[in-house]
Design a protein around this motif. Sequence first.
Motif, mmCIF file in Angstrom:
data_model
loop_
_atom_site.group_PDB
_atom_site.id
_atom_site.type_symbol
_atom_site.label_atom_id
_atom_site.label_comp_id
_atom_site.label_asym_id
_atom_site.label_seq_id
_atom_site.Cartn_x
_atom_site.Cartn_y
_atom_site.Cartn_z
ATOM 1 N N PRO A 190 0.823 -1.209 0.000
ATOM 2 C CA PRO A 190 0.000 0.000 0.000
ATOM 3 C C PRO A 190 0.858 1.261 0.000
ATOM 4 O O PRO A 190 1.990 1.257 0.465
ATOM 5 C CB PRO A 190 -0.783 -0.114 1.315
ATOM 6 C CG PRO A 190 0.070 -0.956 2.194
ATOM 7 C CD PRO A 190 0.793 -1.903 1.282
ATOM 8 N N TRP A 191 0.296 2.313 -0.546
ATOM 9 C CA TRP A 191 0.944 3.622 -0.530
ATOM 10 C C TRP A 191 0.714 4.254 0.838
ATOM 11 O O TRP A 191 -0.365 4.149 1.406
ATOM 12 C CB TRP A 191 0.361 4.517 -1.617
ATOM 13 C CG TRP A 191 0.759 4.093 -2.999
ATOM 14 C CD1 TRP A 191 0.188 3.093 -3.736
ATOM 15 C CD2 TRP A 191 1.799 4.633 -3.800
ATOM 16 N NE1 TRP A 191 0.817 2.984 -4.951
ATOM 17 C CE2 TRP A 191 1.809 3.925 -5.020
ATOM 18 C CE3 TRP A 191 2.728 5.646 -3.611
ATOM 19 C CZ2 TRP A 191 2.705 4.202 -6.039
ATOM 20 C CZ3 TRP A 191 3.617 5.928 -4.639
ATOM 21 C CH2 TRP A 191 3.611 5.206 -5.833
ATOM 22 N N ARG A 192 1.719 4.901 1.361
ATOM 23 C CA ARG A 192 1.585 5.618 2.626
ATOM 24 C C ARG A 192 0.860 6.942 2.384
ATOM 25 O O ARG A 192 0.864 7.469 1.279
ATOM 26 C CB ARG A 192 2.964 5.900 3.218
ATOM 27 C CG ARG A 192 3.733 4.646 3.579
ATOM 28 C CD ARG A 192 5.118 4.978 4.079
ATOM 29 N NE ARG A 192 5.879 3.755 4.331
ATOM 30 C CZ ARG A 192 7.164 3.733 4.609
ATOM 31 N NH1 ARG A 192 7.849 4.850 4.684
ATOM 32 N NH2 ARG A 192 7.771 2.594 4.820
ATOM 33 N N PRO A 193 0.283 7.511 3.429
ATOM 34 C CA PRO A 193 -0.292 8.853 3.281
ATOM 35 C C PRO A 193 0.810 9.844 2.895
ATOM 36 O O PRO A 193 1.987 9.623 3.195
ATOM 37 C CB PRO A 193 -0.843 9.176 4.674
ATOM 38 C CG PRO A 193 -1.003 7.848 5.341
ATOM 39 C CD PRO A 193 0.059 6.952 4.760
ATOM 40 N N PRO A 194 0.453 10.928 2.244
ATOM 41 C CA PRO A 194 1.472 11.893 1.810
ATOM 42 C C PRO A 194 2.102 12.644 2.983
ATOM 43 O O PRO A 194 1.503 12.776 4.049
ATOM 44 C CB PRO A 194 0.695 12.852 0.910
ATOM 45 C CG PRO A 194 -0.725 12.716 1.327
ATOM 46 C CD PRO A 194 -0.892 11.307 1.823
ATOM 47 N N ALA A 195 3.299 13.142 2.752
ATOM 48 C CA ALA A 195 3.945 14.036 3.717
ATOM 49 C C ALA A 195 3.219 15.375 3.675
ATOM 50 O O ALA A 195 2.660 15.768 2.637
ATOM 51 C CB ALA A 195 5.415 14.224 3.352
ATOM 52 N N SER A 196 3.248 16.073 4.769
ATOM 53 C CA SER A 196 2.629 17.400 4.808
ATOM 54 C C SER A 196 3.580 18.440 4.224
ATOM 55 O O SER A 196 4.804 18.256 4.225
ATOM 56 C CB SER A 196 2.268 17.774 6.247
ATOM 57 O OG SER A 196 3.440 17.987 7.001
ATOM 58 N N LEU A 253 7.283 13.101 -5.012
ATOM 59 C CA LEU A 253 7.004 11.752 -4.509
ATOM 60 C C LEU A 253 6.500 11.811 -3.073
ATOM 61 O O LEU A 253 5.509 11.169 -2.728
ATOM 62 C CB LEU A 253 8.243 10.869 -4.603
ATOM 63 C CG LEU A 253 8.073 9.450 -4.034
ATOM 64 C CD1 LEU A 253 7.082 8.648 -4.869
ATOM 65 C CD2 LEU A 253 9.419 8.747 -3.960
ATOM 66 N N LEU A 254 7.174 12.585 -2.232
ATOM 67 C CA LEU A 254 6.777 12.679 -0.824
ATOM 68 C C LEU A 254 5.391 13.297 -0.667
ATOM 69 O O LEU A 254 4.687 13.007 0.306
ATOM 70 C CB LEU A 254 7.812 13.468 -0.030
ATOM 71 C CG LEU A 254 9.161 12.763 0.132
ATOM 72 C CD1 LEU A 254 10.191 13.713 0.727
ATOM 73 C CD2 LEU A 254 9.032 11.505 0.968
ATOM 74 N N LEU A 255 4.975 14.122 -1.608
ATOM 75 C CA LEU A 255 3.628 14.690 -1.563
ATOM 76 C C LEU A 255 2.564 13.669 -1.977
ATOM 77 O O LEU A 255 1.373 13.905 -1.799
ATOM 78 C CB LEU A 255 3.535 15.952 -2.424
ATOM 79 C CG LEU A 255 4.221 17.169 -1.818
ATOM 80 C CD1 LEU A 255 4.284 18.309 -2.834
ATOM 81 C CD2 LEU A 255 3.517 17.615 -0.538
ATOM 82 N N GLU A 256 3.001 12.529 -2.521
ATOM 83 C CA GLU A 256 2.078 11.433 -2.834
ATOM 84 C C GLU A 256 2.153 10.312 -1.800
ATOM 85 O O GLU A 256 1.163 9.635 -1.544
ATOM 86 C CB GLU A 256 2.366 10.864 -4.224
ATOM 87 C CG GLU A 256 1.942 11.785 -5.346
ATOM 88 C CD GLU A 256 2.004 11.109 -6.697
ATOM 89 O OE1 GLU A 256 1.578 9.934 -6.814
ATOM 90 O OE2 GLU A 256 2.487 11.751 -7.644
ATOM 91 N N THR A 257 3.344 10.100 -1.248
ATOM 92 C CA THR A 257 3.544 9.043 -0.253
ATOM 93 C C THR A 257 4.737 9.419 0.617
ATOM 94 O O THR A 257 5.805 9.727 0.100
ATOM 95 C CB THR A 257 3.766 7.662 -0.915
ATOM 96 O OG1 THR A 257 3.938 6.675 0.096
ATOM 97 C CG2 THR A 257 4.938 7.647 -1.861
ATOM 98 N N ASP A 258 4.550 9.414 1.917
ATOM 99 C CA ASP A 258 5.623 9.793 2.831
ATOM 100 C C ASP A 258 6.520 8.587 3.083
ATOM 101 O O ASP A 258 6.495 7.955 4.124
ATOM 102 C CB ASP A 258 5.041 10.330 4.140
ATOM 103 C CG ASP A 258 6.085 11.037 4.998
ATOM 104 O OD1 ASP A 258 7.184 11.323 4.484
ATOM 105 O OD2 ASP A 258 5.789 11.303 6.172
ATOM 106 N N GLU A 312 8.353 1.531 0.980
ATOM 107 C CA GLU A 312 9.010 0.304 1.411
ATOM 108 C C GLU A 312 9.319 -0.551 0.193
ATOM 109 O O GLU A 312 8.505 -0.671 -0.718
ATOM 110 C CB GLU A 312 8.089 -0.450 2.362
ATOM 111 C CG GLU A 312 8.751 -1.620 3.046
ATOM 112 C CD GLU A 312 7.849 -2.239 4.091
ATOM 113 O OE1 GLU A 312 7.409 -3.386 3.875
ATOM 114 O OE2 GLU A 312 7.586 -1.567 5.105
ATOM 115 N N GLY A 313 10.508 -1.153 0.195
ATOM 116 C CA GLY A 313 10.902 -2.035 -0.878
ATOM 117 C C GLY A 313 10.377 -3.444 -0.675
ATOM 118 O O GLY A 313 9.708 -3.736 0.327
#
Length: 143
Positions: free
Chosen positions: A13-19, A41-46, A49-50
């Motif tokens: 799963p994608w993580r929530p974005p960074a603020s 990228l961080l604004l889409e997922t904070d 994980e590989g």
Amino acid sequence: MWRESLGDVVTGPWRPPASYAALHAVETSLGRPLPTALRSLLLETDGMEGPYGEDIVWPAGRILDDNLAFRTRPEFRSLYRPFDPLLFFGDNGGGDQFAFVQDLGDGSVHVWDHETDERGLVAPDLGSYLRGALGSDGEDWYR
């Protein structure tokens, strides 16, 4: 953008974005803007994980904390070349760190070998790095 371009290789799963505040804290504390690709990228997922549980992209808070630690720990000054030009943002789970060389400004991704202090090119850009890391079959996929 990243979800669409990496959707075929992201298994978890994608993580929530960074603020925006977290990204601003990183940029302000480190004294430089984040590379455009990493910021987007961080604004889409904070973080990401590989396939083996390694953080191929760290959350914004870890980017800040680890970069400050690398730049300020006195014992590192005697062991390694300066880390100031590097912006670490991920690792392979075995100690090697991935970074942008900010002085280059070309968006290429490099690896820092924690045992030898060697630094080398891994990928021409963040997208290629992510595809390589996410499609890998082991922690040393970049060698």
